[in-house]
Scaffold this active site. Structure first.
Site, short mmCIF file in Angstrom:
data_model
loop_
_atom_site.label_atom_id
_atom_site.label_comp_id
_atom_site.label_asym_id
_atom_site.label_seq_id
_atom_site.Cartn_x
_atom_site.Cartn_y
_atom_site.Cartn_z
N GLU A 56 41.00 10.38 -13.23
CA GLU A 56 41.26 11.78 -12.82
C GLU A 56 40.69 12.75 -13.83
O GLU A 56 40.13 13.79 -13.48
CB GLU A 56 42.75 12.03 -12.62
CG GLU A 56 43.46 11.06 -11.66
CD GLU A 56 42.79 10.87 -10.32
OE1 GLU A 56 42.07 11.79 -9.85
OE2 GLU A 56 42.95 9.78 -9.73
N HIS A 66 36.97 13.14 -13.42
CA HIS A 66 36.60 13.96 -12.26
C HIS A 66 36.34 15.41 -12.66
O HIS A 66 35.68 16.13 -11.93
CB HIS A 66 37.74 13.95 -11.23
CG HIS A 66 37.60 12.91 -10.15
ND1 HIS A 66 36.43 12.65 -9.49
CD2 HIS A 66 38.53 12.08 -9.59
CE1 HIS A 66 36.64 11.71 -8.56
NE2 HIS A 66 37.91 11.33 -8.62
N1 TRP Z 1 40.50 12.12 -5.13
C1 TRP Z 1 41.59 11.27 -5.49
C2 TRP Z 1 41.06 10.28 -6.49
O1 TRP Z 1 40.25 9.47 -6.20
C3 TRP Z 1 42.22 10.51 -4.42
C4 TRP Z 1 42.73 11.18 -3.21
C5 TRP Z 1 42.08 11.51 -2.10
C6 TRP Z 1 44.07 11.40 -2.89
N2 TRP Z 1 42.93 11.94 -1.12
C7 TRP Z 1 44.15 11.86 -1.58
C8 TRP Z 1 45.22 11.24 -3.64
C9 TRP Z 1 45.37 12.12 -0.98
C10 TRP Z 1 46.42 11.51 -3.01
C11 TRP Z 1 46.49 11.93 -1.71
O2 TRP Z 1 41.37 10.29 -7.61
ZN ZN Z 2 38.68 9.73 -7.60
#
Ligand code: TRP
Ligand code: ZN
Length: 850
Positions: free
Chosen positions: A291, A294
């Protein structure tokens, strides 16, 4: 029947939004059932757009008022939102809506978890908060004011004015709405701070419910390590003066990278030695890193549209894997990742849900947060790095950050930086993004006059929507060993581009033994008709640690398949080879523990299916039981010594060294328990002062059909700790014998603590049931029926989690006609459920197939 025909969205239909946003101001007046959201958004026509329709997404919103430049506006309700006529010049949209966080059980948008407000907006949850162009290519700065009497109120960016009953936040970095976040509640902070390489002080906080403060220290260390690592390895600094992490109990996935305010499933951040296993610690460290990373790969550079999801996810998974390799062990991490890839991505890629790393269409984007997009997406980046080399990879990444900072990008943008840096034509490589299915790579060898030739043939079976496949670029890392085990040709990367291709090695004194696909250099299925003796040789001598493990793994698969289909006895060469590795004290205990592991039942079922044999789940289960018994017997003199050697004096540390020792002692204990009736496991259970050893001992007892007292004591000890009680639910089902698994799961759904609306608890029961392969596939169909009952029940409450769990059925075509018929009944029953969510409808349609 569903009333509206499902709508399919296509990558090829992309068009930019007609307007750009200069600034967003939001005010939240929090109330559990009637939260007011006031928005003020400055729009201006987008010169790059040809379509000037003004459309805002909105879902479950009660509109209170809307104006444009202060004048009431005529809104037209359309599919998924509203439309209006707007000036052909910059204008200000203001709206007030009412939403009900308490009623939001889908956990998307603004919802409540244990009295705390929180949000999840990726991918399309912001439209449940207010009317907005909820698409990732519309980026804006956000100023947020939260009004409530709760003590802690957080949003993205840097903190602003705080006063009686309100707090303000302002995020200077333009972002898409999916990165918006808000949290409010009675929370306590575990604070720390970090100074970036250029000298900016950042205050760090992990926010938790009172009582969980003592579970934050490990996550905080992981965060600081991640921040330093991204500076050192990628030259990426943090860019705000605050970084907040919040732990939430009700959460659909692991965690979310919202700008400056990461929200975590509490299982992905809270840790203590008494309540978390070594595996939990490692997962938490990896998710915190993921995270955090990101922030650059996802947030500063985001995705143009959701088809480009792998642009941020594949790259960020690749980066977090590099981080784990650096702070722990590279070969151990690689082996773990390949086990995971084969366990989750291969079944997806070779079944009805197969889709490209960059899909070309979807109905519900939530269904494409998959192992293919994430894990195969990361493999594709690993191959690219191997092909261009480390230096060019580093240069390409520099260019990517310099060229695209602040933009919403595509896979074409990503590949262009590599083409520009290396001059390579990546047209053929790009097929890894568009072609679905796992390539098979067949190898033949010949030797004459000192020349050794390897001939490779690649082919990929048809997948849904893709009957014909073209050859892909496959980097095949190869090393050659001499007959005495010395490496005669060190690792080199053969670049396979044709359907069939030969590579020669000259001037060899004798026929070498080839170590092929070292480090698992490409996500393919290697088909090699090697003799067992050659695999045993590689198990003993391969200088590549991944392939040494792989040699043991393939020997194990071969013998288990023979045992399951022909009643063969366990292969003595495998048993001897593994025993030698086990006894080699020069090897890392974590690595030896992995060597002791066997392929899972589902993996073996897949391997049988691959050979055109219908897997019999009970025969597979029996083969593994017999093999474990044989291993326990063969190693009976060695196991107690190893178990004793691996005991640790002194304070528990969840680091690679100690967790490796506990993994090996746990592996030894599992085998010893087959010889000593569980005596050593009971002793360990009684003495354990950490969850890793407490749980591994309990698992040994349960799988021996014992441990009823310990199981009850475990519940009494941990009944107030949700995350530990999840383990209690899960373990009983994973360790149940095949004939007892379904009944155990069913009984546990009646337990007072089975809060089925909590995704972690639902997964603890039904994830565990689907993991108990022979139990789930009970020939009477009871496992299928029980899962379907609960999917139907969860569907209206939480479509996203229901849809994910449908993938337990994705391998159904592997099995015999009777089982297929039993599963088909359940798939049809789910499909015929009234008001089936779009998420579940799409999954079931795809799983059932045409
Ligand atoms: N983007 C997040 C990750 O990969 C994951 C994610 C996508 C997410 N949709 C979500 C987390 C919905 C919780 C709920 O780190
Ligand atoms: Zn991710």
């Amino acid at each position: 029947m569903r009333d509206a025909a499902p709508k399919t969205i296509y990558l090829k239909d992309y068009t930019p939004f007609g307007y750009m946003i200069d600034a967003v101001e939001l005010t939240f007046r929090l109330d559990p059932t009637a939260t007011r959201v006031l928005s003020r958004i400055a729009f201006r026509p987008n010169p790059d757009a040809s379509d000037n329709r003004f459309f805002l997404y909105g879902e479950n919103l009660k509109l209170i008022s809307a104006t444009i430049d202060g004048n009431p506006v005529d809104l037209r309700a359309v599919d998924d939102g509203i439309e209006a006529d707007v000036p052909d010049a910059p204008f200000v949209w203001e709206a007030e809506v009412e939403i009900n966080p308490q009623a939001n059980t889908a956990l998307e948008g603004l919802y409540m978890s244990n009295g705390m407000y929180c949000t999840q907006c990726e991918p399309e949850g912001f439209r449940k908060i207010t009317y907005y162009p909820d698409r990732p290519d519309v980026m804006a700065t956000f100023d947020v004011r939260i009004e409530s009497d709760l003590p802690v109120m957080l949003s993205n960016g840097n903190p602003g004015t705080v006063g009686e009953g309100f707090a303000e936040w302002s995020d200077p970095w333009p972002k898409p709405a999916y990165l918006f976040a808000l949290v409010a509640g009675d929370l306590v902070a575990h604070p720390d701070q970090f100074t970036t390489s250029s000298g900016t002080d950042v205050s760090l906080n992990i926010w938790v419910r009172p009582g969980d403060e003592n579970k934050c220290a490990f996550g905080m260390e992981a965060l600081k390590k991640s921040m330093s690592w991204d500076e050192e390895v990628y030259g990426r600094e943090y860019d705000l003066n605050t970084f907040n992490i919040v732990a939430v109990d009700d959460f659909n996935m692991g965690a979310m990278e919202n700008k400056g305010l990461n929200i975590f499933n509490s299982s992905a951040v809270l840790a203590s030695p008494e309540t978390s296993t070594d595996v939990n610690f490692q997962r938490i460290e990896a998710i915190i890193a993921h995270e955090y990373f990101h922030n650059w790969t996802g947030n500063r550079i985001t995705c143009r549209d959701w088809f480009q999801l792998c642009l941020k996810e594949g790259l960020t998974v690749f980066r977090d894997a590099q981080f784990t390799s650096d702070v722990r062990s590279e070969p151990v991490k690689r082996i773990q990742d390949v086990i995971d890839l084969r366990g989750r991505q291969f079944p997806e890629d070779n079944g009805p849900l197969s889709h490209p790393v960059r899909p070309e269409s979807f109905q519900e984007i939530n269904n494409f947060y998959t192992a293919t997009v994430y894990e195969k997406g990361a493999e594709v980046i690993g191959m690219l790095k191997r092909l261009v080399g480390d230096a060019a990879y580093a240069e390409a990444l520099e260019l990517y950050f310099a060229r695209h900072d602040g933009q919403a990008c595509t896979i074409e943008d990503w590949l262009a930086v590599f083409q520009d840096v290396t001059g390579r034509d990546l047209t053929q490589f790009k097929r890894w993004y568009s072609q679905s299915g796992t390539p098979r790579l067949a190898v033949e060898e010949s030797f004459a006059d000192g020349t050794y030739t390897l001939t490779f043939t690649q082919s990929t079976p048809s997948t849904p929507g893709q009957p014909d496949k073209a050859p892909q670029v496959i980097p095949v890392a190869v090393g050659l060993l001499g007959q005495n085990g010395d490496e005669v040709v060190p690792t080199q990367v053969l670049e396979m581009t044709e359907a069939t291709q030969s590579f020669t090695f000259e001037n060899l004194p004798s026929k070498p033994v080839a170590s092929i696909l070292r480090g698992f250099s490409a996500p393919v299925i290697l088909e090699r008709s090697t003799q067992a003796a050659e695999r045993a040789f590689l198990l003993a001598h391969d200088t590549d640690p991944f392939n040494r493990w792989e040699a043991g793994r393939s020997l194990a698969s071969e013998t288990l398949i023979a045992m399951a289909t022909e009643d063969a006895a366990p292969d003595a060469a495998y048993l001897d080879g593994i025993l030698a590795v086990l006894r080699d004290d020069g090897l890392d205990p974590a690595y030896r523990a992995l060597m002791l592991g066997l392929p899972g039942q589902s993996e073996l079922a897949g391997a049988l299916h691959e050979r055109g044999i219908t897997p019999d789940p009970m025969a597979i289960w029996q083969a593994i039981e017999t093999m474990k018994q044989a291993m326990a017997q063969t190693a009976q003199d060695t196991l107690p010594r190893i178990y004793a050697d691996m005991q640790i004096d002194g304070e528990y540390r969840p680091d690679a060294e100690q967790s490796g020792k506990r993994a090996l002692s746990g592996g030894a204990l599992a085998l010893m328990s087959r010889q000593d009736g569980g005596a050593q496991a009971a002793a360990q259970y009684g003495q354990a002062d950490n969850m890793t050893q407490q749980l591994s001992a309990l698992a040994c007892l349960l799988s021996a059909g014992k441990g009823a007292d310990q199981l009850a004591a475990f519940y009494d000890q941990w009944q107030d700790d949700r995350l530990v009680i999840d383990k209690w639910f899960m373990l009983q089902i994973t360790q149940a014998s095949p004939d007892a698994a379904v009944e155990t799961a069913r009984r546990l759904t009646e337990h007072a603590d089975f809060n089925w609306k909590n995704p972690n608890r639902f997964r603890a029961v039904f994830g565990a049931l689907s993991m108990n392969h022979a139990g789930f596939h009970n020939a009477d169909g009871s496992g299928y029926a029980l899962l379907a009952d609960w999917l139907i029940k969860l569907n209206p409450v939480n479509p996203q989690t229901t849809a994910r769990m449908c993938s337990a059925f994705q391998t159904w075509r592997r099995y015999d006609a009777d089982r297929q018929a039993l599963i088909k009944v359940q798939l049809d029953r789910i499909a015929d459920t009234p008001d089936l969510s779009r998420d579940v409808a799409e999954m079931i349609t795809r799983i059932r197939g045409a």
